[in-house]
Write an enzyme that holds these catalytic residues in place. Sequence first.
Site, PDB file in Angstrom:
ATOM      1  N   ARG E 104       1.443  -2.013   8.507  1.00  0.00           N
ATOM      2  CA  ARG E 104       0.739  -3.491   7.201  1.00  0.00           C
ATOM      3  C   ARG E 104       1.131  -2.865   6.712  1.00  0.00           C
ATOM      4  O   ARG E 104       1.496  -3.729   5.581  1.00  0.00           O
ATOM      5  CB  ARG E 104      -1.004  -2.550   7.297  1.00  0.00           C
ATOM      6  CG  ARG E 104      -1.493  -2.598   8.598  1.00  0.00           C
ATOM      7  CD  ARG E 104      -1.509  -3.941   9.328  1.00  0.00           C
ATOM      8  NE  ARG E 104      -3.240  -4.435  10.245  1.00  0.00           N
ATOM      9  CZ  ARG E 104      -2.552  -4.280  11.550  1.00  0.00           C
ATOM     10  NH1 ARG E 104      -0.822  -3.703  11.983  1.00  0.00           N
ATOM     11  NH2 ARG E 104      -3.048  -4.183  12.465  1.00  0.00           N
ATOM     12  N   GLU E 107       4.176  -4.994   6.353  1.00  0.00           N
ATOM     13  CA  GLU E 107       3.238  -6.898   6.032  1.00  0.00           C
ATOM     14  C   GLU E 107       3.727  -7.041   4.908  1.00  0.00           C
ATOM     15  O   GLU E 107       3.797  -8.552   4.700  1.00  0.00           O
ATOM     16  CB  GLU E 107       2.275  -6.596   6.865  1.00  0.00           C
ATOM     17  CG  GLU E 107       1.852  -7.758   7.567  1.00  0.00           C
ATOM     18  CD  GLU E 107       0.774  -8.585   8.695  1.00  0.00           C
ATOM     19  OE1 GLU E 107       0.741  -8.002   9.354  1.00  0.00           O
ATOM     20  OE2 GLU E 107      -0.514  -8.526   7.505  1.00  0.00           O
ATOM     21  N   SER E 130      13.280   0.711  -9.088  1.00  0.00           N
ATOM     22  CA  SER E 130      13.296   1.856  -8.263  1.00  0.00           C
ATOM     23  C   SER E 130      12.813   2.696  -7.364  1.00  0.00           C
ATOM     24  O   SER E 130      11.462   2.639  -7.316  1.00  0.00           O
ATOM     25  CB  SER E 130      14.105   3.075  -9.142  1.00  0.00           C
ATOM     26  OG  SER E 130      14.323   4.257  -8.940  1.00  0.00           O
TER      27      SER E 130
END
Lengths: 163, 163, 163, 163, 163, 163, 163, 163, 163, 163
Positions: E104, E107, E130
């Site tokens: 997830r 994703e 960063s």
Amino acid sequence: MAQPLKVNSASEPFADLPPICAQLFEAKAKKGATFDDIAKAIGRDEVWVAALFYGQAKLSEQELAALSNYLELPHASLQAELGANWWPRRGLGPMPPTDPVLYRLYEGVLVYGNAIKAIIHEKFGDGIMSMIDCKVNIERKPDPKGDRVVLTFDGKFLPYLKW
Amino acid sequence: MAQPLKVNSASEPFADLPPICAQLFEAKAKKGATFDDIAKAIGRDEVWVAALFYGQAKLSEQELAALSNYLELPHASLQAELGANWWPRRGLGPMPPTDPVLYRLYEGVLVYGNAIKAIIHEKFGDGIMSMIDCKVNIERKPDPKGDRVVLTFDGKFLPYLKW
Amino acid sequence: MAQPLKVNSASEPFADLPPICAQLFEAKAKKGATFDDIAKAIGRDEVWVAALFYGQAKLSEQELAALSNYLELPHASLQAELGANWWPRRGLGPMPPTDPVLYRLYEGVLVYGNAIKAIIHEKFGDGIMSMIDCKVNIERKPDPKGDRVVLTFDGKFLPYLKW
Amino acid sequence: MAQPLKVNSASEPFADLPPICAQLFEAKAKKGATFDDIAKAIGRDEVWVAALFYGQAKLSEQELAALSNYLELPHASLQAELGANWWPRRGLGPMPPTDPVLYRLYEGVLVYGNAIKAIIHEKFGDGIMSMIDCKVNIERKPDPKGDRVVLTFDGKFLPYLKW
Amino acid sequence: MAQPLKVNSASEPFADLPPICAQLFEAKAKKGATFDDIAKAIGRDEVWVAALFYGQAKLSEQELAALSNYLELPHASLQAELGANWWPRRGLGPMPPTDPVLYRLYEGVLVYGNAIKAIIHEKFGDGIMSMIDCKVNIERKPDPKGDRVVLTFDGKFLPYLKW
Amino acid sequence: MAQPLKVNSASEPFADLPPICAQLFEAKAKKGATFDDIAKAIGRDEVWVAALFYGQAKLSEQELAALSNYLELPHASLQAELGANWWPRRGLGPMPPTDPVLYRLYEGVLVYGNAIKAIIHEKFGDGIMSMIDCKVNIERKPDPKGDRVVLTFDGKFLPYLKW
Amino acid sequence: MAQPLKVNSASEPFADLPPICAQLFEAKAKKGATFDDIAKAIGRDEVWVAALFYGQAKLSEQELAALSNYLELPHASLQAELGANWWPRRGLGPMPPTDPVLYRLYEGVLVYGNAIKAIIHEKFGDGIMSMIDCKVNIERKPDPKGDRVVLTFDGKFLPYLKW
Amino acid sequence: MAQPLKVNSASEPFADLPPICAQLFEAKAKKGATFDDIAKAIGRDEVWVAALFYGQAKLSEQELAALSNYLELPHASLQAELGANWWPRRGLGPMPPTDPVLYRLYEGVLVYGNAIKAIIHEKFGDGIMSMIDCKVNIERKPDPKGDRVVLTFDGKFLPYLKW
Amino acid sequence: MAQPLKVNSASEPFADLPPICAQLFEAKAKKGATFDDIAKAIGRDEVWVAALFYGQAKLSEQELAALSNYLELPHASLQAELGANWWPRRGLGPMPPTDPVLYRLYEGVLVYGNAIKAIIHEKFGDGIMSMIDCKVNIERKPDPKGDRVVLTFDGKFLPYLKW
Amino acid sequence: MAQPLKVNSASEPFADLPPICAQLFEAKAKKGATFDDIAKAIGRDEVWVAALFYGQAKLSEQELAALSNYLELPHASLQAELGANWWPRRGLGPMPPTDPVLYRLYEGVLVYGNAIKAIIHEKFGDGIMSMIDCKVNIERKPDPKGDRVVLTFDGKFLPYLKW
């Protein structure tokens, strides 16, 4: 101050190197030596020594003896694993690298690679910068806004042969 | 002497760049300028300019105007394609590179990457060499055995934050 | 002069070969023999012998006996691991190769492969150069500018069957 | 006898080459010339010429003029697409190759690569066969059991630099 | 309530980490401590501590001593495996992740990555967030329709250097 | 100040999106609007709007009308390409990302993914943070040492169903 | 004549098979039996038996008993590792195959796959040749120009279901 | 009965083939011919003809003339695109195949490849079944339980050369 | 009738699971129990139990006790390896699957995935079928033409959040 | 209510399908029909129709006529592009899927694939669930906690042939 170190020789990248490579790191830590200390002891540069520790360079007989002596590792073990009959299998994965220090070098190729190629062709013509006849150097450059890593590749230009 | 040049903007890596990138190379060749000539005209380094030609850097308004002026390319086209509202999508493939010039840089990471990481940690501690706050320089070093390419990355050391 | 050698049989490419392959290299080093010495002892070429050491070729009964005798390795071990009931599983990775010696061969395919294909078709028609009915030879050619490696593949042309 | 030819410049590998590469093949077929005919006309070897046709080599001004003249292609087009301001982007995919002619070369690396590396190290020491300072040659060797392709790489040995 | 735990140190991702990493999880379970408990004991955040358990962060001498003390693990073992001479090799695969919790997050990059890039450029200009100078935080936010995970990355903006 | 913009709709990622996506960026630049300006005009958050511009979200009828009105784009075109009958095909490559802004997010998963998973399990049990029922937010946090990007994912915890 | 054989059960493909698979090959060699001898002893075809040796088929109780008896391997071991409670995990890598024997089969799919699909559709309609309800046969066909391998797949045509 | 057909020559696999390949399929459908009809008209087998339609085989002058005549396609177009100066680039992706008809062939290699290799070695020794000197045949075998596809590869055995 | 079973815990997929997973299969075979028998003993469905055996689900304290009791495996071992402090790392490779049973499921996604997505959007709007809040069921449906596998995924629809 | 729709036929997955596939979606939207409406008009199920729209199924003559009639698309166009002479090339990438709806199905294979295989073997023996002789069904199941997607694969069990 340097501390005892135990390297897991079954983990990457050591699993595909001669087992003594892991011991080189342990011996270095035990002695509290820097790569530069070792480099001075065997007459080489620190980056080359670090490459050797990862099985990416080949010792001469004299360098091997000096290394064995300095790190107090048995000469016979070094001979057997990294001696005259051993040849480096260069290239340590994975690629793309997952470690951020390595990835930034890889990103340098992704982002600036074409620019570097264009400048090399403009300044030298059709050919490449050798990675075989090449020295690698790292300096720490003090800077009030944060010290800088100055990494230099000094490689011979090789023009493409025409025949 | 520089000659006319026709870049195929449908070929890689131009197909994924703003179409004006191919025209930058054509304009440069038409003028017979080097990257260094252009760099001086806009106040930047030649490697940075070459990166810009491959869509890997971003011009300020002043640099854009100076580039348009020097290469005799319409200011409006440069504005529209590489101006304030355009952002670089960095990273040009394929990886591993198939071109030998690029591959040698990649091979540098494969062979010397772990050594470079080890030296950076020894000299600086836990952190990386920035590829964002980083200058890239290329010099031609004369050598009787064959001139050398001296490629330098000068990047800020960034320590890992702990929290 | 050849030195004792200890090959890590758990490392690549030995991990996927019969364990005796690592011992072949150790026995060779112990004896201080070259591949050519061994080749002469068993009546084969040095490149074929090196291929055998990497599990890429199959010994006849006579060659196996001669090899066992010359390298002073137990005949039964060779029989069991590389004898009549053993068949080579050819092809040693990784691909693309990370080792620069291997990579240059691969680069030869990348850069000159299409040219070689075009010339083969022009000279022979629709077909291939066999890599099965093929001899590989390596010579050292002295050259004042640096000695050269002359690598030759001598393979039968196989025309495509039509039916 | 050579016939008219129409190359689809949108297909691989032509899609990523200067469009004139497809026309080189058409002009060659129209003239009924072999690569060797062209090679003689411009003073180069046939394999180098075939590499050039695939955008894998760079013409000098004189070679470009001779090629334009021999193939009756406009000098300006050749200048614009393959002239002084153009640089080869070497390496033509896919890898592993799907075409059997190319695959057999790749299989040569898979099967004999480690043996070749071992012999190079034994004969030359720690270093590589250059694929930059390298000539490629193809001969047809008559053989009653079926003619043979003799493919030779003649490359300079480059020893690894130590520093 | 926490129960005894036995981690298989030969399984991923532990196989490529110092063996003590698996023991850290076992010691934590034995003590019945949360990551936050440990974090408080050594003066760090719970996410940073979890990263440390996976070999993705580096302890100071003081943190190492505090951790050894709190988890009742031998100081010498921690020193040897995760001490001053050890450096993290960051990045744990596989990628794409197969575990749904990790997937997830991946994703999130696939679906919202370009949007995040666009907003960062709009708010900050040409540069990056960063991941080195970056804190990661996780909160449980109560919600009558189902509690929510609030995951925050707080990273320094780094503008691209021009030179 | 915003400038005219011309997006190459044949380049990635636009080549796989409805062609109007490129025009959304051009209209935004023409108007000199920020994502937040647009978000306010249609009653959504700026990150969601940026996701929409990349074809990663779906407009309601009202949002579509408001967007058409605000950006002065023909309602019929928006209807046809992004209206009720269109469904997002989410996920924009390549992976791993080559652009450094995107890569840093990916690196967050590589380096901190396992730690995040461990903390989620400890705080919530066996389940995941939803990337469907999830809000993404970006704030600029002023900091004297350099302003910071605060990126937040606020996603519902979904426990694994047992049956 | 068959010789003793020692199979390295830690090498591929045996490392991912039940350990008894390696012993099947050793027992076969010890007995000096061909696959066809074994096939006759258990009432199956030689190709099916070879597939079984690589863990790609499942024995009935009677076949298992006959195999145990014929190869003089303990019935209990066969039961435990390949008996009723064991199910084949079919598919042995790597793909593309590196071994030339396997690669040629793969090349058959690359070169003739689309032609085979076209003929199947023309002769049978929309559907496939089953690889589940399929017999594989290999014959040696004598030929004065070199004997031939005749490899046959005899698989049921399965029409696509419409619903 | 055969119907008009329009092949999208920009789709795979036609995009990488000479454009006339798509027209071959259209001409075949227009004529209502089977591959076998065409094969008889040019004196070849139906599978070979289907391979030709996908650019995987090379016509002789006579076959080209017969094909042009039979399919009523301009002789000059066939000459230009598939004539003497054209050479097949064999191998059509993607791999692994996504189409179930092709995948089943690929699965045959995955599941039965090692068994086939073992039987070939047992019956012929160390060598391969040629995919160059190989005929491919497809028969429809009536069967009351469902007709069967009988797919045969008849390839010359090539023993490995030793030198 | 069920027989003794010995699972090789060093083979895939067991090598990356807690070692007790292999023992679960052995205990099940020893007892001659079906997944459904076990499911009834612990109050769960057979598919969920099979998932648990592959380390893809998490037991409650009560389920763990019932499983230990039913399979006669030491409670402490189950606690230590699959208890409260263990969390599943879900997702078992390789992908694409090589085993035909698994591949057919994958082929279902390849062939029918887009159709399923289109129907879900038409019936439910913009969102997904949850694989977290999802039950999986398998029934054997008798059929005179051959019994059928009826595989059902019953997952909650999750609408995309807008914010 | 359905709205006008314009599908970009150059985007994925349409670029590799017959161009009429994009028009099928436009015609469906223009008519305001659901897949079920179309399914009823041609006598098929809605999932099969959606598969057809993505070029994953083949129409009979009658179905083609009915579809042409219902969607008011020219019969000749449908004949030419999807008629008797056209055969589906099944399988639509990319894999792993990037779209979350598709990915969840793929995740079902990753997480529950081995469990499904184990249950199939237990209930049916050694064989597979056919994806050729298979029906796919999707129902909306009302649920007060959120409606559910019930996705069913009903495929014939195919036992492995032994020979």
